[in-house]
Design a protein around this motif. Structure first.
Motif, mmCIF file in Angstrom:
data_model
loop_
_atom_site.group_PDB
_atom_site.id
_atom_site.type_symbol
_atom_site.label_atom_id
_atom_site.label_comp_id
_atom_site.label_asym_id
_atom_site.label_seq_id
_atom_site.Cartn_x
_atom_site.Cartn_y
_atom_site.Cartn_z
ATOM 1 N N GLN A 77 25.245 55.873 29.093
ATOM 2 C CA GLN A 77 24.543 54.388 29.841
ATOM 3 C C GLN A 77 23.600 54.691 30.356
ATOM 4 N N ASP A 78 22.646 53.113 30.297
ATOM 5 C CA ASP A 78 21.524 52.570 30.289
ATOM 6 C C ASP A 78 20.119 53.572 29.347
ATOM 7 N N GLU A 79 20.832 53.965 28.542
ATOM 8 C CA GLU A 79 19.690 55.211 27.179
ATOM 9 C C GLU A 79 19.402 53.927 26.385
ATOM 10 N N ASP A 80 18.801 53.702 25.653
ATOM 11 C CA ASP A 80 18.223 52.856 24.505
ATOM 12 C C ASP A 80 18.178 53.814 23.150
ATOM 13 N N LYS A 81 18.865 53.423 22.888
ATOM 14 C CA LYS A 81 19.123 53.683 21.111
ATOM 15 C C LYS A 81 18.542 54.474 20.498
ATOM 16 N N LEU A 82 17.264 53.586 20.451
ATOM 17 C CA LEU A 82 16.139 54.230 19.758
ATOM 18 C C LEU A 82 15.664 54.937 20.177
ATOM 19 N N LEU A 83 14.970 55.461 21.724
ATOM 20 C CA LEU A 83 14.942 56.803 22.983
ATOM 21 C C LEU A 83 15.515 57.647 22.099
ATOM 22 N N GLN A 84 16.877 57.678 22.446
ATOM 23 C CA GLN A 84 18.107 57.998 22.548
ATOM 24 C C GLN A 84 17.486 59.023 20.990
ATOM 25 N N GLN A 85 17.437 57.985 20.017
ATOM 26 C CA GLN A 85 17.254 58.456 18.328
ATOM 27 C C GLN A 85 16.060 59.598 18.307
ATOM 28 N N ALA A 86 15.101 58.598 18.996
ATOM 29 C CA ALA A 86 13.364 59.456 19.267
ATOM 30 C C ALA A 86 13.656 60.909 19.953
ATOM 31 N N LYS A 87 14.051 61.290 20.165
ATOM 32 C CA LYS A 87 14.686 62.178 21.572
ATOM 33 C C LYS A 87 15.351 63.167 20.172
ATOM 34 N N LEU A 88 16.555 62.818 19.744
ATOM 35 C CA LEU A 88 17.191 64.002 18.866
ATOM 36 C C LEU A 88 16.260 64.165 17.358
ATOM 37 N N GLU A 89 15.474 63.426 16.695
ATOM 38 C CA GLU A 89 14.409 64.159 15.482
ATOM 39 C C GLU A 89 13.237 63.844 16.308
ATOM 40 N N LYS A 90 12.541 64.274 17.231
ATOM 41 C CA LYS A 90 11.533 64.275 18.093
ATOM 42 C C LYS A 90 10.107 63.724 17.215
ATOM 43 N N GLN A 91 10.411 62.772 17.476
ATOM 44 C CA GLN A 91 9.316 61.653 16.960
ATOM 45 C C GLN A 91 9.208 60.457 18.207
ATOM 46 N N ASP A 92 8.052 59.547 17.423
ATOM 47 C CA ASP A 92 7.595 58.599 17.961
ATOM 48 C C ASP A 92 8.818 57.423 17.722
ATOM 49 N N PRO A 93 9.375 56.927 19.100
ATOM 50 C CA PRO A 93 10.101 56.295 18.556
ATOM 51 C C PRO A 93 9.974 54.775 17.613
ATOM 52 N N PHE A 94 8.712 54.111 17.775
ATOM 53 C CA PHE A 94 8.045 53.429 16.855
ATOM 54 C C PHE A 94 8.452 54.074 14.634
ATOM 55 N N GLU A 95 7.966 55.150 15.054
ATOM 56 C CA GLU A 95 8.324 55.861 14.064
ATOM 57 C C GLU A 95 9.451 55.565 13.437
ATOM 58 N N ILE A 96 10.757 56.007 14.003
ATOM 59 C CA ILE A 96 12.347 56.007 14.701
ATOM 60 C C ILE A 96 12.786 54.638 13.468
ATOM 61 N N ALA A 97 11.474 53.785 14.020
ATOM 62 C CA ALA A 97 12.062 52.310 14.459
ATOM 63 C C ALA A 97 11.647 51.735 13.197
ATOM 64 N N ARG A 98 10.107 52.262 12.294
ATOM 65 C CA ARG A 98 9.944 51.259 11.366
ATOM 66 C C ARG A 98 11.027 52.081 9.737
ATOM 67 N N LYS A 99 11.158 53.611 10.262
ATOM 68 C CA LYS A 99 11.332 54.672 8.998
ATOM 69 C C LYS A 99 13.045 53.911 8.735
ATOM 70 N N TYR A 100 13.906 53.825 9.849
ATOM 71 C CA TYR A 100 15.483 53.428 9.623
ATOM 72 C C TYR A 100 15.067 51.601 9.195
ATOM 73 N N GLU A 202 8.118 54.961 27.913
ATOM 74 C CA GLU A 202 7.941 54.493 26.820
ATOM 75 C C GLU A 202 8.928 53.192 26.469
ATOM 76 N N MET A 203 8.172 52.385 25.034
ATOM 77 C CA MET A 203 8.252 51.334 24.605
ATOM 78 C C MET A 203 8.305 50.523 25.816
ATOM 79 N N VAL A 204 7.693 49.950 26.965
ATOM 80 C CA VAL A 204 7.388 49.230 28.334
ATOM 81 C C VAL A 204 6.320 48.448 28.392
ATOM 82 N N TRP A 205 6.313 47.272 28.660
ATOM 83 C CA TRP A 205 5.857 46.706 28.837
ATOM 84 C C TRP A 205 5.437 45.588 30.035
ATOM 85 N N ASP A 206 4.267 44.910 30.349
ATOM 86 C CA ASP A 206 3.891 44.684 31.841
ATOM 87 C C ASP A 206 4.911 42.760 31.731
ATOM 88 N N SER A 207 5.128 42.557 32.836
ATOM 89 C CA SER A 207 5.988 41.638 33.310
ATOM 90 C C SER A 207 5.574 40.611 34.412
#
Ligand SMILES: [Zn+2]
Length: 452
Positions: A77-100, A202-207
Motif C-alpha cells: 500500500q502506498d508505494e509507487d510501483k516505480l520506486l519499489q522496482q528501483a529499490k529492487l534493482e538498486k537503480q535510480d527510478p528514472f533509469e528504471i522508467a527509461r529502461k522499461y 524521490e519523484m516529488v515536485w513542488d505544488s
C-alpha cells in the motif's frame, strides 16, 4: 462507417465522424517491468482501431501515455510501483522508467504495432496535472487537506459509476482502493489527485499544496484533454482499467470541461494463459522474448490474439501460438507463390467483419476459405490477403526469413546429435539450452533431431 462497442452506453456505436481527425487516447504502460502478452493484447486493440480507421481514409491522432510516476502498488500500500522496482534493482527510478519504456517500444515494434503520434510521460507533464487539479479545486470538485493532499470529491459527480456500474451508494467503505485511507478524506470513495510527499524524497515536485506527487488517474485526464484539444473520440484501455481508473478519469475530465469528455470508451478483455490469470506470483507471466526463445515468430502472437475478438476473454496457450506460427509460415509461403502484384483488393465479407466491431476471427475464417478455394485465381487471393493484412499487420508479404547457421551453431548441433547417440541426456539438454540461447529451437523426432 466503423462501429465499435462503447462500454459507457453498452452498445455498438459508429465511431464519430465530426472533426477532421479521429482523436484516440490509449492508457499506456506503467514502465516498471516488461509488458506481458496480456498488456500487449490491449495495445494491439488500439493499433487495430488505428489501422481500421486509416484503411477507411480517416486521419487519426493517437496518443498513448507513459506512466513513470504515481501508479501506486496494490500489494504494498502506498508505494509507487516505480520506486519499489528501483529499490529492487538498486537503480535510480528514472533509469528504471527509461529502461522499461525502451523495452516497451521494442516489444510493440516486434508485433507490428504502429507507433502513436506521441508518448507523453507523466513525469514531464506535472504542470498540466497541477493546472487540472487547480481547476477542480476552484470548481469545488476537489479539496486539499491540511497535510497537502488533494482529493477528488466523488459525490460531486452525479453520474459517477456510469462506465463500470459501480455506483457510489454500493461502494462500501473498506473496499480496497488504490490509496490507503489517511483518515483525512471526507468520503471513502474520494481519491487522491495530488499526494503530499510525506517521507518520500524521490519523484516529488513542488505544488501550491506543498511537495508531493500526482495520482495516476489525473495523469490521463490532464494529458488527454490537453493533447487532444478537449475532444477524445475514443478512449481505449484494458477492461481492468474500467474501474476505478476510467471511472475516476471520466469524473475528473467531465468536471473540468463541463460536458462528456470522451465520446466512446473501448475496452479490451482479459487474457488468460494456459487457463490461468497471468501474475508474477503465479510465475506464469509470458513475454515476447519467451516466444522468441521458443523459436516462434513474435507475429505468431499477433495472429493468435486476432483469432479471438478483442472483447471476449481469451485463453492463450503455447499450442495456440505454435499453430499460429505454422499458419503464418504457410500464408507467407502462399503469398510468395501467388505472384508479386502489390494491389489490394477489398473483399466485402472482410470489410464487413472489420466494420462491425472489428471481428478479426471472421476475417481470418474468410481468409482460410479464400486460401482453399480453387476457383479463386491466385493473383486475386494475393490481393485480398494484402488488403486484409493492412489491418491484421502480419507481414504476410515477407517470405519466411532464412538465416545461415554460424559455424558454432553447426558444431553445437553435431555435438548434440553425438550426445544423443551416446545417450548422454544431461549433455544433450545442456547443448539444447545453448542452441536455444542462440535462437535455434531443437526438436527430437523418430528420425533424430531437427531444428528451426
Ligand atoms: Zn489511463
Amino acid at each position: 462507417m466503423i462501429a465499435i462497442y462503447d462500454t459507457l452506453t453498452r452498445g455498438i456505436k459508429v465511431i464519430p465522424v465530426d472533426g477532421s481527425s479521429v482523436n484516440i487516447y490509449c492508457c499506456g504502460p506503467t514502465v516498471y517491468r516488461d509488458a506481458h502478452v496480456g498488456n500487449l493484447r490491449t495495445f494491439l486493440l488500439a493499433d487495430l482501431i488505428v489501422r481500421v480507421l486509416r484503411l477507411e481514409g480517416r486521419q487519426v491522432n493517437f496518443i498513448q501515455n507513459i506512466t513513470d510516476v504515481g501508479h501506486m502498488s496494490e500489494d504494498f500500500q502506498d508505494e509507487d510501483k516505480l520506486l519499489q522496482q528501483a529499490k529492487l534493482e538498486k537503480q535510480d527510478p528514472f533509469e528504471i522508467a527509461r529502461k522499461y519504456e525502451e523495452k516497451f517500444h521494442q516489444d510493440l515494434a516486434k508485433i507490428n504495432i504502429l507507433p502513436a503520434d506521441s508518448y507523453p510521460r507523466a513525469s514531464e507533464t506535472i504542470d498540466l496535472m497541477l493546472q487540472s487539479i487547480a481547476q477542480l479545486v476552484a470548481s469545488g470538485h476537489a479539496y486539499a487537506t491540511e497535510v497537502g493532499t488533494v482529493y477528488f470529491d466523488a459525490r460531486s459527480v452525479e453520474s459517477y459509476g456510469a462506465i463500470s456500474g459501480n455506483k457510489l451508494d454500493s461502494l462500501k467503505p473498506g473496499h480496497r482502493y488504490e490509496y490507503s485511507d489517511e483518515g483525512d478524506k471526507r468520503f471513502h470513495a474520494d481519491w487522491a489527485l495530488w499526494k503530499s510527499a510525506g517521507n518520500r524524497t524521490e519523484m516529488v515536485w513542488d505544488s501550491p499544496w506543498g511537495k508531493g506527487f500526482p495520482g495516476w488517474h489525473i495523469e490521463c485526464t490532464a494529458m488527454s484533454l490537453e493533447l487532444l484539444d478537449k475532444r477524445i473520440d475514443l478512449h481505449v484501455g484494458g477492461i481492468d482499467l474500467r474501474f476505478p481508473h476510467h471511472e475516476n478519469e471520466r469524473a475528473q475530465s467531465n468536471s473540468i470541461i463541463g460536458q462528456e469528455a470522451v465520446k466512446m470508451w473501448v475496452h479490451g478483455e482479459h487474457l488468460l494463459f494456459e487457463g490461468r490469470k497471468m501474475s508474477k506470483s503465479a510465475g506464469n507471466v509470458v513475454l515476447v522474448k519467451d516466444l522468441v526463445e521458443r523459436g516462434l515468430d513474435p507475429l505468431a502472437l499477433r495472429l493468435a490474439l486476432l483469432e479471438n475478438r478483442y472483447r471476449s476473454q481469451m485463453d492463450l496457450t503455447w499450442a495456440g501460438l505454435e499453430a499460429a506460427n505454422l499458419t503464418l509460415k504457410r500464408w507467407r509461403t502462399c503469398m510468395a507463390t501467388w505472384g508479386e502484384n502489390q494491389n489490394q483488393l477489398e473483399d466485402s465479407e472482410i470489410a464487413g467483419a472489420i466494420a462491425k466491431d472489428i471481428d478479426t476471427p471472421r476475417v481470418l475464417l474468410r481468409m482460410r476459405a479464400i486460401e482453399k478455394d480453387i476457383s479463386v485465381p491466385v493473383e486475386l487471393k494475393r490481393s485480398v490477403f494484402l488488403y486484409a493484412d493492412s489491418v491484421l499487420g502480419l507481414d504476410l508479404d515477407h517470405p519466411a526469413a532464412v538465416r545461415e547457421l554460424t559455424s558454432e551453431q553447426i558444431e553445437l548441433l553435431q555435438l548434440r546429435a553425438q550426445a544423443r547417440n551416446n545417450k548422454n541426456w544431461s549433455e544433450s539438454d545442456r547443448l539444447r539450452d545453448l542452441l536455444s540461447n542462440s535462437g535455434i529451437a531443437v526438436n527430437d523426432g523418430p528420425d533424430g533431431q531437427s531444428w528451426s
